[in-house]
Write a protein that holds these residues in place. Sequence first.
Motif, PDB file in Angstrom:
ATOM      1  N   GLU A 338       1.450   3.903  -2.463  1.00  0.00           N
ATOM      2  CA  GLU A 338       0.945   4.361  -3.800  1.00  0.00           C
ATOM      3  C   GLU A 338       2.015   4.240  -4.845  1.00  0.00           C
ATOM      4  O   GLU A 338       2.534   5.158  -5.460  1.00  0.00           O
ATOM      5  N   ARG A 387      -1.771  -4.416 -10.476  1.00  0.00           N
ATOM      6  CA  ARG A 387      -2.704  -3.414 -11.022  1.00  0.00           C
ATOM      7  C   ARG A 387      -2.962  -2.406 -10.133  1.00  0.00           C
ATOM      8  O   ARG A 387      -3.139  -1.056 -10.474  1.00  0.00           O
ATOM      9  N   HIS A 388      -2.826  -2.709  -8.848  1.00  0.00           N
ATOM     10  CA  HIS A 388      -3.252  -1.447  -7.633  1.00  0.00           C
ATOM     11  C   HIS A 388      -1.922  -0.428  -7.811  1.00  0.00           C
ATOM     12  O   HIS A 388      -1.932   0.772  -7.774  1.00  0.00           O
ATOM     13  N   ARG A 390       0.333   0.029 -10.406  1.00  0.00           N
ATOM     14  CA  ARG A 390       0.091   0.577 -11.742  1.00  0.00           C
ATOM     15  C   ARG A 390      -0.898   1.973 -11.721  1.00  0.00           C
ATOM     16  O   ARG A 390      -0.874   2.814 -11.841  1.00  0.00           O
ATOM     17  N   GLN A 391      -2.238   1.656 -10.899  1.00  0.00           N
ATOM     18  CA  GLN A 391      -3.178   2.623 -10.794  1.00  0.00           C
ATOM     19  C   GLN A 391      -3.055   3.731  -9.720  1.00  0.00           C
ATOM     20  O   GLN A 391      -3.482   4.986 -10.109  1.00  0.00           O
ATOM     21  N   THR A 392      -2.217   3.463  -8.718  1.00  0.00           N
ATOM     22  CA  THR A 392      -1.821   4.507  -7.735  1.00  0.00           C
ATOM     23  C   THR A 392      -0.535   5.463  -7.922  1.00  0.00           C
ATOM     24  O   THR A 392      -0.517   6.325  -7.392  1.00  0.00           O
ATOM     25  N   LEU A 415      -2.264  -6.500 -16.960  1.00  0.00           N
ATOM     26  CA  LEU A 415      -3.094  -5.126 -16.994  1.00  0.00           C
ATOM     27  C   LEU A 415      -4.414  -5.444 -17.896  1.00  0.00           C
ATOM     28  O   LEU A 415      -5.263  -4.871 -17.879  1.00  0.00           O
ATOM     29  N   ALA A 421      -8.116  -4.359  -8.754  1.00  0.00           N
ATOM     30  CA  ALA A 421      -6.686  -3.827  -8.335  1.00  0.00           C
ATOM     31  C   ALA A 421      -6.872  -3.498  -6.885  1.00  0.00           C
ATOM     32  O   ALA A 421      -7.534  -2.486  -6.516  1.00  0.00           O
TER      33      ALA A 421
END
Length: 860
Positions: A338, A387-388, A390-392, A415, A421
């Motif tokens: 993460e 993206r993953h 950035r999101q986690t 993004l 993501a």
Amino acid sequence: MDLSRRSALSVIPAAALWAVSQGLRAEASSRQGPSAAPGVPASPDEAAAVLLRNTVAMFAGTAGSNTRPEVAPKLASLRATADARLAAMDGAGTDELFAGVPLGTSDAHLSTSYQYLYETALATCLPGPEDASAPRDTTAVRRRVVDGLVRLHDGWFGDQAKGYYGNWFHWEIGIPSYVTKTLVLLRDEVAAYRPDLTAAYIASMDAYLRNGKDGDVDLDSRFHTGANLADITTNRILQGALLGDDTRVTKALADQLTVFATVDPYRPQHGVTDGFYADGSFVQHASVAYTGSYGKGLLTRIVQTVKILDGTGHVPDGTLTSVVQGWVADGFAPLIHEGWMMEAVKGRAVSRPGTGYADVTAVVEAVVDLSSHMSGSDAEALESYVRHVRQTSKAGVDPTSFVSPVSIARYADILNTPGPARDLAAASSHAAFNAMDRTVHRRPGYSFALARSSTRVSMYEYMSGENLMPWFQGTGAHYLYLSGADQREAFGIDYFTAVPPHRLAGVTAPVETRRTIPELYGTLWYDNPERGFTSSSESQNAYVYFPRATHPFSGGVRLGAYGAAGLVQSDDAAYAAQQAGALPDDFVAYRAAAATKSWFMFDDEILVLASGVTGLAGRAVTTTVDSRIAGPSAPVTLTGGLRDGSPWRRTGSASPAWLRYADDSNRTAVGYVFLSGPPPVVTLDTVTRSRRLVRLANADTAVTKQVFTLSYEQSARERPASMAYALVPNASAQQLASYAHGPLSVLSHTVRLHAAAHTHLGITAANAFTPGTHRAGRLSIDGPASVLLRRSASGTYTVAVSDPTTARRTVSVTLHGRPLRPVAADAGVRVRPVPGGTRLDVTTHQAYGRSFTATLAEGS
């Protein structure tokens, strides 16, 4: 997520890259430029011009990127930094170019002065709209930078007889990197104002390449490997372009290409074992697990090489990017939870503030840039990974810290583009990084990272006053990352500051007082030139900075998303050498505790077995089940149950069957199930310690944390003990209480054999540590090995086998019962019936601990 070149680490083997490298060497020797191809420069001069333009665009951005609103904060930061540097230059005193950075005895200060000049020059080269805070007279500022370069060269760098004090890195890598980039940025100004300066500097930088050969890279030098080699050769590529010396460019590129080759530990090129291995491991300094620091630096530098070579025709398209793609997917992604880089692969960098999320920001920039050089599903997978992260990530990703303004614009485009993501590593996966003695076990909700050591891999790394108390970081230390938590609250520098070194999670250590290297010797190293100990000598490396362990058993086996790992704990090389009388009398070495350990990693549980645990030499010993930190006011709760089902109480004397640690502020919990062993000891204390305890350069910042420790304590001269327990991430009290009825069972628990079964999963796991025949359930194992067996609902059996010693030619395993026929088997696995069962003979010769699998079924 799978990539179309998922096994990219082995797509381009060492031999192929070596052939490309040798071709470039031949080209350099014959002084011929790169061959022209459609759309690329036709001459070396044109190729050099493209290379230099690419470099300026990478660091300063382009007119297009710099008009983007997302890039504005980066440009403002660069300009503000330059303003601060100019002010410091205005206030400089005698023997200073910048105020507060005195010169003459400090190599670090000299490097910092060059860094400040580069930062000042960069702000004058930013294409795009002007800024009100930008220097009014750009030419004057540039000439001031050039004057600074002249002054530093004439006063402190140009005379090699006076230089090269302190750390070799500053003279061969650090200073040349800043100088070279500054000369590239200001090449027109230098040509008009001080036309001889570039050649003079490059001649001096060649002279400082003292670990090289004749002022050039020496691939046989232990200093010119891995990330260090990438840094040096990148500098030399740019220097060749500045001089219009295509021979230098092609030779430097040929040297750098050797870094791309997957390391074959049995046939190393130039004896070098630094770099990426087939299992995704990354090693630097010959024996240090280092993906999260040197590996990260190598990734950055190599992707920058791809960018600066774009359109020059120096390397065939796709030759480099496919390899780097494999590094990202197989080497980095499994080690990032993460958005947090795991501690087990940071070496001495674990003692630095700001690691973790910041480490991954550098990886994200490299992936952003790499994706622009890929196409189709490969590019989509990399963009999805960006993206993953950035999101986690709980810290997000700060693009202002990216090196390149162009990368910031590309990051924003990714993004802003609709798309999934997704992680590059599966949520349920197991990575056996046996080439660097690391294991990562991932499940939805947690990641478990394990650090081991062996005769091949260092027990820890200390250097330059960093990571002052590292002694047990490679002896089974684990890091349990819980999903949804801010990892800065659980790990990072504050974890190593607050938790005593002998009580790191997972560690078995003697209870004794140890002193750091500066405390022992009054310097940052052991100084004894007459006996071969200088700051960067091989003896210093082997016995002070990163000693290896002295037992070969460290490794494990992977079967799909499940795994087992084992370790025979041993002394480090320094203690062994001291006992053999090979070290000076005033050299201090410490003896380890003894233990044989296994980790069996399932879905909900990590089952740990320890046998033969003793402090040796009449010392007490502690085995830490887990240590966790929390804020001083965090609502930490400890609950548990006894074997009769009644509640556990901290003030009671009854041994718990299970315990649960919970921090409601983070909504995190870890459960512990005790299968056998002495009563565990539970402590929850609030401590305040300084970050300077773990690194001399750290600010004297006080860290206050609650420290939870769950451990087994053995008194001095107590008989060797054994214990079996399970870590159950995110467990509820009800779930923990249910373990009284399974599904975990221990089949063997001796220093010769550890074996266990998980009845719900149909898995039997075993580590055999000694020669001879070992029996566990239906398994018989011949000699040291790691084995997993799983029976499917359909009645098939899958067996995975590895050699954790890396020294055996074959490993034999027998599955007792009715004969089974092979359905599928890896190359090197021979299946045959024997009286009473089915035998697998696995050729593990030169497999370096990798797993071999076979699937068997009943019937003809």
